[in-house]
Structure formats: C-alpha cells, structure tokens
Scaffold this motif. Structure first.
Motif, mmCIF file in Angstrom:
data_model
loop_
_atom_site.group_PDB
_atom_site.id
_atom_site.type_symbol
_atom_site.label_atom_id
_atom_site.label_comp_id
_atom_site.label_asym_id
_atom_site.label_seq_id
_atom_site.Cartn_x
_atom_site.Cartn_y
_atom_site.Cartn_z
ATOM 1 N N LEU A 68 0.761 -1.016 -0.019
ATOM 2 C CA LEU A 68 -0.224 0.050 0.169
ATOM 3 C C LEU A 68 0.799 1.214 -0.011
ATOM 4 O O LEU A 68 1.746 1.544 0.667
ATOM 5 C CB LEU A 68 -0.891 0.048 1.374
ATOM 6 N N SER A 69 0.486 2.373 -0.769
ATOM 7 C CA SER A 69 1.108 3.769 -0.562
ATOM 8 C C SER A 69 0.930 4.142 0.721
ATOM 9 O O SER A 69 -0.194 3.934 1.541
ATOM 10 C CB SER A 69 0.169 4.500 -1.545
ATOM 11 N N ASP A 70 2.051 4.934 1.180
ATOM 12 C CA ASP A 70 1.929 5.040 2.627
ATOM 13 C C ASP A 70 0.993 6.187 2.893
ATOM 14 O O ASP A 70 0.996 6.764 4.223
ATOM 15 C CB ASP A 70 3.535 5.399 3.215
ATOM 16 N N PRO A 85 7.149 6.845 -2.155
ATOM 17 C CA PRO A 85 7.689 6.924 -3.520
ATOM 18 C C PRO A 85 9.207 6.921 -3.565
ATOM 19 O O PRO A 85 9.927 7.131 -2.480
ATOM 20 C CB PRO A 85 7.225 8.309 -3.846
ATOM 21 N N TYR A 86 9.782 6.520 -4.587
ATOM 22 C CA TYR A 86 11.095 6.403 -4.734
ATOM 23 C C TYR A 86 11.987 5.352 -3.817
ATOM 24 O O TYR A 86 12.913 5.590 -3.124
ATOM 25 C CB TYR A 86 11.803 7.485 -4.701
ATOM 26 N N GLN A 87 11.120 4.219 -3.594
ATOM 27 C CA GLN A 87 11.540 3.263 -2.744
ATOM 28 C C GLN A 87 11.742 2.052 -3.387
ATOM 29 O O GLN A 87 11.411 1.848 -4.642
ATOM 30 C CB GLN A 87 10.830 2.956 -1.508
ATOM 31 N N GLY A 100 6.632 8.423 -7.969
ATOM 32 C CA GLY A 100 5.899 9.522 -7.503
ATOM 33 C C GLY A 100 4.525 9.630 -8.523
ATOM 34 O O GLY A 100 4.431 8.652 -9.173
ATOM 35 N N SER A 101 3.789 10.517 -8.101
ATOM 36 C CA SER A 101 2.415 10.803 -8.636
ATOM 37 C C SER A 101 2.147 12.519 -9.080
ATOM 38 O O SER A 101 3.039 13.112 -8.167
ATOM 39 C CB SER A 101 1.432 10.407 -7.955
ATOM 40 N N THR A 102 1.428 12.558 -10.022
ATOM 41 C CA THR A 102 1.198 14.007 -10.175
ATOM 42 C C THR A 102 -0.099 14.423 -9.381
ATOM 43 O O THR A 102 -0.804 15.584 -9.595
ATOM 44 C CB THR A 102 1.247 14.470 -11.507
ATOM 45 N N ASP A 103 -0.587 13.480 -8.539
ATOM 46 C CA ASP A 103 -1.866 13.488 -7.846
ATOM 47 C C ASP A 103 -1.387 13.432 -6.468
ATOM 48 O O ASP A 103 -0.559 13.894 -5.832
ATOM 49 C CB ASP A 103 -2.970 13.061 -8.374
ATOM 50 N N ILE A 106 1.705 6.950 -5.175
ATOM 51 C CA ILE A 106 2.839 6.440 -5.893
ATOM 52 C C ILE A 106 2.448 5.846 -7.069
ATOM 53 O O ILE A 106 1.309 5.563 -7.412
ATOM 54 C CB ILE A 106 3.561 5.480 -5.054
ATOM 55 N N SER A 107 3.297 5.482 -7.878
ATOM 56 C CA SER A 107 3.295 4.527 -9.099
ATOM 57 C C SER A 107 4.160 3.362 -8.891
ATOM 58 O O SER A 107 5.226 3.544 -8.048
ATOM 59 C CB SER A 107 3.680 5.433 -10.334
ATOM 60 N N PHE A 108 3.836 2.240 -9.558
ATOM 61 C CA PHE A 108 4.633 1.217 -9.201
ATOM 62 C C PHE A 108 5.223 0.488 -10.540
ATOM 63 O O PHE A 108 4.907 0.402 -11.504
ATOM 64 C CB PHE A 108 3.734 -0.092 -9.065
ATOM 65 N N TYR A 109 6.562 0.252 -10.348
ATOM 66 C CA TYR A 109 7.013 -0.458 -11.474
ATOM 67 C C TYR A 109 7.947 -2.023 -10.950
ATOM 68 O O TYR A 109 8.334 -1.853 -9.835
ATOM 69 C CB TYR A 109 8.416 0.225 -12.178
#
Length: 232
Positions: A68-70, A85-87, A100-103, A106-109
């Motif tokens: 989950l996003s924090d 983000p960036y973890q 990161g996100s623009t809202d 986070i985003s996932f890879y």
C-alpha cells in the motif's frame, strides 16, 4: 500471463506462480482468484476510485499480501507493507520500485517472471480545462508529468497501465502519447476512464501508427485479448 480489466484503474494479472491485483475498489469475481497461489494487492493511493478496505475481507479465499502507498491508513495487520515514492523492495520473486505521482500516492514498477510492469496510479498529465479548474497551471502540470517520467528513463517498459481520462476533454490522450514516445512499451493499456470504453478507440485513433500495442476491451471483469504473444 493473463490480464483482466476489473474497473477504472483496477487490473488483475495472472502469472504462473502468483496473481497481481492493482487499484481494485470493486468486487473481484471469485473465478479469477486461484486457490493455492499467492495474491498481491498493489494500491497506488487512498482515493476511493483506487482503494477500498474491502480488499482485506477476502483472506479466506486466497493468500493475500498487500503493498500500500503510505498515504493509506493501516487497515490490516496481516502481510501488509506500506511504501512511499522512490523506494525499493523485493517480495515474492518481485523486484518492486516506486515512483511519484502528479496527484496523490505513488506509481509502481515491477520486474517479475521475466516481465516488466508499470502501473501509473494517478500519475498523469493533468491538463485540465482552466475554465473548469481555474487554479490549475497547465504549464506546471506538463513539467511535473515529464519530470516524473524522466526519473524512469533507463527502465525498460513492457506492460504499462496509463491514465486516458475523458474528463480532460481534448487533452485526454497527452499522457499516453508522451509515455509511448518516451518509453515505446510493448503494450500500453489505457485506464482511469470508469465505463467510457469508447475512449480506448479514440485514443488509438489519436495516436495513429505505433509499434506499441493498445488492446481494446469493452466491459468490466473481462480478460484482455492477448495480441502481444498470440497462442500463449
């Protein structure tokens, strides 16, 4: 590898040894939940069209783990990981990187089973009509989106789930078009359009010729036709 569209930005990916579930806030058909295999829930942020605490209520059906996003309050004590983000984390044979996100959130890879999967969450080029949202700075929105993608520029993109939001009017295609131009993913799957499935064809028409596959689907809880590896 099988990909199912659940709803909006929700997707379920069946791999040989596990199932990945992204941003699910609606019911998942039990036929998609395979007994004996682990299920990993990824939630990009706490908005109601990406997350519901109901995902914690189905533990008896399968073996769930939650990433989950924090920004999401902790709602379960069982196999729950929070991440910002960036973890980076390794889990269940997956190499997981967050951006990161623009809202919000986070985003996932994710690199796993020889695949590379990106889920944008609400990372989007939010080019709103300023008559509708006068506080939006379109120039800054463009800069923010492109700057976030720049942080991923060396990552190979195979499957990318990217917002194509009809609420943005004539700008609905910008994020997806720029993503394709930047990364040339093998497959780009539009999302974040509720039940406006016609937006997929509009997006394809707008993009024109591209080597990136943009599959079409027209309802919820449906398997996306595999046109990237026919016969698999």
């Amino acid at each position: 590898m099988k990909i199912f569209h659940l709803h909006h930005s929700g997707f379920l990916i069946q791999l040989a040894d596990k199932t990945l579930i992204f941003d699910c806030f609606t019911h998942i058909p039990t036929s998609l939940l395979r007994k004996g295999l682990p299920h990993y829930f990824f939630v990009s942020h706490g908005h109601g069209d990406h997350y519901t605490a109901d995902i914690f209520s189905t533990e008896r059906v399968y073996h769930p783990t939650y990433i989950l996003s924090d920004d999401i309050p902790k709602a379960s004590t069982h196999k729950t990981h929070t991440i910002g983000p960036y973890q980076h984390m390794s889990l269940g044979g997956m190499d997981i990187k967050t951006f990161g996100s623009t809202d919000q959130g986070i985003s996932f890879y994710i690199a796993t089973n020889s695949h590379r999967i990106f889920h944008a969450g609400d990372l989007n080029w939010w080019d709103w009509d300023t008559n509708e949202k006068p506080n939006i700075d379109p120039i800054q929105e463009e800069k923010d989106y492109k700057a976030e993608l720049e942080k991923m520029k060396n990552l190979p993109m195979e499957f990318a789930f990217v917002p194509v939001d009809p609420r943005l009017g004539d700008s609905f295609y910008k994020a997806g078009e720029y993503f394709i131009e930047t990364f040339h993913p093998k497959v780009l799957i539009p999302m974040h359009f509720r039940d406006d499935f016609e937006i997929i064809q509009r997006f394809k028409d707008k993009i024109g010729n591209t080597k990136t596959i943009i599959p079409e689907f027209k309802e919820r809880n449906v398997k996306i036709k595999n046109t990237w590896s026919p016969g698999v």
